[in-house]
Write a protein that holds these residues in place. Structure first.
Motif, PDB file in Angstrom:
ATOM      1  N   VAL A 190      23.135 -39.323  28.269  1.00  0.00           N
ATOM      2  CA  VAL A 190      21.866 -38.695  27.893  1.00  0.00           C
ATOM      3  C   VAL A 190      20.731 -39.170  28.790  1.00  0.00           C
ATOM      4  O   VAL A 190      19.561 -38.954  28.485  1.00  0.00           O
ATOM      5  N   PRO A 192      17.877 -39.472  31.618  1.00  0.00           N
ATOM      6  CA  PRO A 192      17.029 -38.547  32.370  1.00  0.00           C
ATOM      7  C   PRO A 192      17.333 -38.663  33.862  1.00  0.00           C
ATOM      8  O   PRO A 192      18.131 -39.521  34.279  1.00  0.00           O
ATOM      9  N   VAL A 231      11.611 -27.162  35.365  1.00  0.00           N
ATOM     10  CA  VAL A 231      12.734 -27.932  34.802  1.00  0.00           C
ATOM     11  C   VAL A 231      12.264 -29.350  34.523  1.00  0.00           C
ATOM     12  O   VAL A 231      11.762 -30.038  35.426  1.00  0.00           O
ATOM     13  N   ASP A 232      12.428 -29.811  33.302  1.00  0.00           N
ATOM     14  CA  ASP A 232      11.951 -31.132  32.890  1.00  0.00           C
ATOM     15  C   ASP A 232      12.976 -32.200  33.281  1.00  0.00           C
ATOM     16  O   ASP A 232      14.086 -32.222  32.736  1.00  0.00           O
ATOM     17  N   THR A 234      13.064 -35.161  32.448  1.00  0.00           N
ATOM     18  CA  THR A 234      13.318 -36.103  31.347  1.00  0.00           C
ATOM     19  C   THR A 234      14.310 -35.533  30.335  1.00  0.00           C
ATOM     20  O   THR A 234      14.648 -36.204  29.361  1.00  0.00           O
ATOM     21  N   THR A 235      14.803 -34.324  30.561  1.00  0.00           N
ATOM     22  CA  THR A 235      15.786 -33.721  29.654  1.00  0.00           C
ATOM     23  C   THR A 235      16.999 -34.633  29.534  1.00  0.00           C
ATOM     24  O   THR A 235      17.547 -35.071  30.546  1.00  0.00           O
ATOM     25  N   PRO A 236      17.437 -34.960  28.311  1.00  0.00           N
ATOM     26  CA  PRO A 236      18.643 -35.789  28.170  1.00  0.00           C
ATOM     27  C   PRO A 236      19.825 -35.168  28.905  1.00  0.00           C
ATOM     28  O   PRO A 236      20.141 -33.996  28.723  1.00  0.00           O
ATOM     29  N   ALA A 238      19.898 -34.903  32.249  1.00  0.00           N
ATOM     30  CA  ALA A 238      19.494 -34.490  33.594  1.00  0.00           C
ATOM     31  C   ALA A 238      19.970 -35.486  34.645  1.00  0.00           C
ATOM     32  O   ALA A 238      20.231 -35.124  35.793  1.00  0.00           O
ATOM     33  N   PHE A 246      20.664 -32.285  36.373  1.00  0.00           N
ATOM     34  CA  PHE A 246      19.374 -31.661  36.677  1.00  0.00           C
ATOM     35  C   PHE A 246      19.562 -30.407  37.518  1.00  0.00           C
ATOM     36  O   PHE A 246      18.947 -29.368  37.262  1.00  0.00           O
ATOM     37  N   LEU A 249      20.682 -27.609  35.421  1.00  0.00           N
ATOM     38  CA  LEU A 249      19.567 -27.118  34.601  1.00  0.00           C
ATOM     39  C   LEU A 249      18.677 -26.189  35.422  1.00  0.00           C
ATOM     40  O   LEU A 249      18.206 -25.159  34.933  1.00  0.00           O
ATOM     41  N   THR A 254      23.187 -24.727  30.382  1.00  0.00           N
ATOM     42  CA  THR A 254      22.883 -25.435  29.138  1.00  0.00           C
ATOM     43  C   THR A 254      23.727 -26.698  29.062  1.00  0.00           C
ATOM     44  O   THR A 254      24.946 -26.646  29.234  1.00  0.00           O
TER      45      THR A 254
END
Length: 365
Positions: A190, A192, A231-232, A234-236, A238, A246, A249, A254
């Protein structure tokens, strides 16, 4: 007794299918009348494709030749599911074991993974299931996207460079569209993309990245991320697979927890019903194991579907406090202690697993 064996692979040494079989063989030498149910598990890393092959006996393995993590050709395969989707496993195209023991922390590439995905799409795959554990690189997934049509740029004077050295040298544009059924990414972490818990800081050292180079690689990943402001980072997830999470994403995929998705696919929740014993495990049990890896997922499902069952752990190496695991399990036996030979898991993994199964059966009997 009804015994469910839901173990992951011993990464780089034995598949989940072989490990579960070896634990079963050892168990039956002590308790031959027990009902053993094998559910070889995976979490998006090595063995994911095999887990899908077990769940879909009619699936077809399709050979493909791609660029390996060191730039040399690698022969591997992807899996065509009966519904038209394709399963592609990063560990089989760009995994750490493919380096042959010679780590390449700043030049290893994930390009072959993208090439395998492109091959599956060219062959008509209607959707993709991508397992991204076990990578050798920290390149942010840029080579994956390039293999999928992203236009390369020369912003950093490194046009065409792979690995962490080239992570920032691309400009958006040209990506092929997602397949009709979409792209689901199975990840076992998870983290980032950036920072002290990101791809370079947490996983770079495992791939040979020196401590004094983490900051520079993280900065390159930050430059790469800036090219996709929507695109973030920090997305778990990434930061999974050196930032391939990343990159995917950015393509529109998904990300989902890999071990739970595989467990559901294999029907593990239903198979746990009526179990007296649940055996789980993985090659290395560490602090990341509690963050969605196979043992934690199997234990959570055991709590929900067979709370009275005794839980057993098989691990080749243990490098984490076990308080949380002990609190959740009726019984935990570390396999290195079970065999009395800590090197067994690497030197002779299936003998190790067989002896572990035998000793565990003896303890519960």
């Amino acid at each position: 007794m009804r015994v469910v064996i839901a173990t992951d692979s011993l990464k780089g040494t034995a598949t989940a299918v072989d490990v579960a079989g070896a634990v079963r063989d050892g168990w039956l030498t002590e308790r031959p009348d027990d009902d053993l149910v094998l559910v070889p598990m995976a979490d998006g890393g090595e063995g994911t494709l095999d887990a899908f092959a077990v769940a879909y006996p009619d699936a077809e393995r399709v050979p493909v030749r791609v660029t390996g993590p060191d730039g040399q050709p690698v022969g591997t395969h992807w899996l065509r599911l009966p519904d038209g989707r394709a399963v592609v496993e990063l560990a089989a195209t760009s995994g750490l074991p493919l380096l042959g023991g010679v780590l390449r922390p700043e030049t290893a590439t994930s390009r072959g993974f993208g090439e395998a995905i492109a091959a599956a799409l060219d062959a008509g795959a209607t959707g993709l299931v991508l397992g991204i554990g076990g990578s050798a690189s920290t390149d942010g997934g840029r080579p994956v996207l390039e293999a999928l049509g992203l236009d390369a740029g020369d912003a950093d004077g490194a046009d065409g460079a792979d690995g962490a050295d080239g992570a920032a040298s691309a400009a958006a544009g040209g990506l092929r569209p997602l397949p009709p059924a979409g792209v689901v990414v199975l990840t076992d972490v998870v983290s980032p993309l950036l920072g002290p818990t990101g791809a370079a800081a947490v996983f770079g050292p495992q791939k040979g990245l020196p401590a004094d180079r983490i900051g520079a690689v993280d900065a390159r990943l930050a430059e790469w991320a800036a090219r996709f402001p929507a695109v973030d980072p920090t997305t778990p997830g990434a930061g999974a697979a050196g930032g391939v999470g990343f990159g995917l994403l950015a393509w529109g995929a998904t990300l989902v927890p890999g071990a739970r998705a595989v467990a559901d696919l294999l029907g593990l929740p239903g198979l746990l019903g009526g179990a007296d014993v649940v055996v789980t495990g993985e090659g290395r049990f560490d602090e990341q194991s509690a963050a969605g890896k196979v043992p934690s997922v199997v234990l959570a499902l055991r709590d929900a579907h067979a709370p009275a069952a005794t839980a057993l752990l098989v691990a080749g190496e243990v490098d984490a406090p076990l308080d949380a695991f002990l609190a959740a399990a009726s019984l935990v036996v570390l396999a290195t202690q079970t065999t009395g030979e800590p090197d067994d898991a690497l030197r002779d993994p299936l003998r190790f697993a067989t002896v572990a199964g035998q000793r565990l059966a003896r303890l519960v009997g």
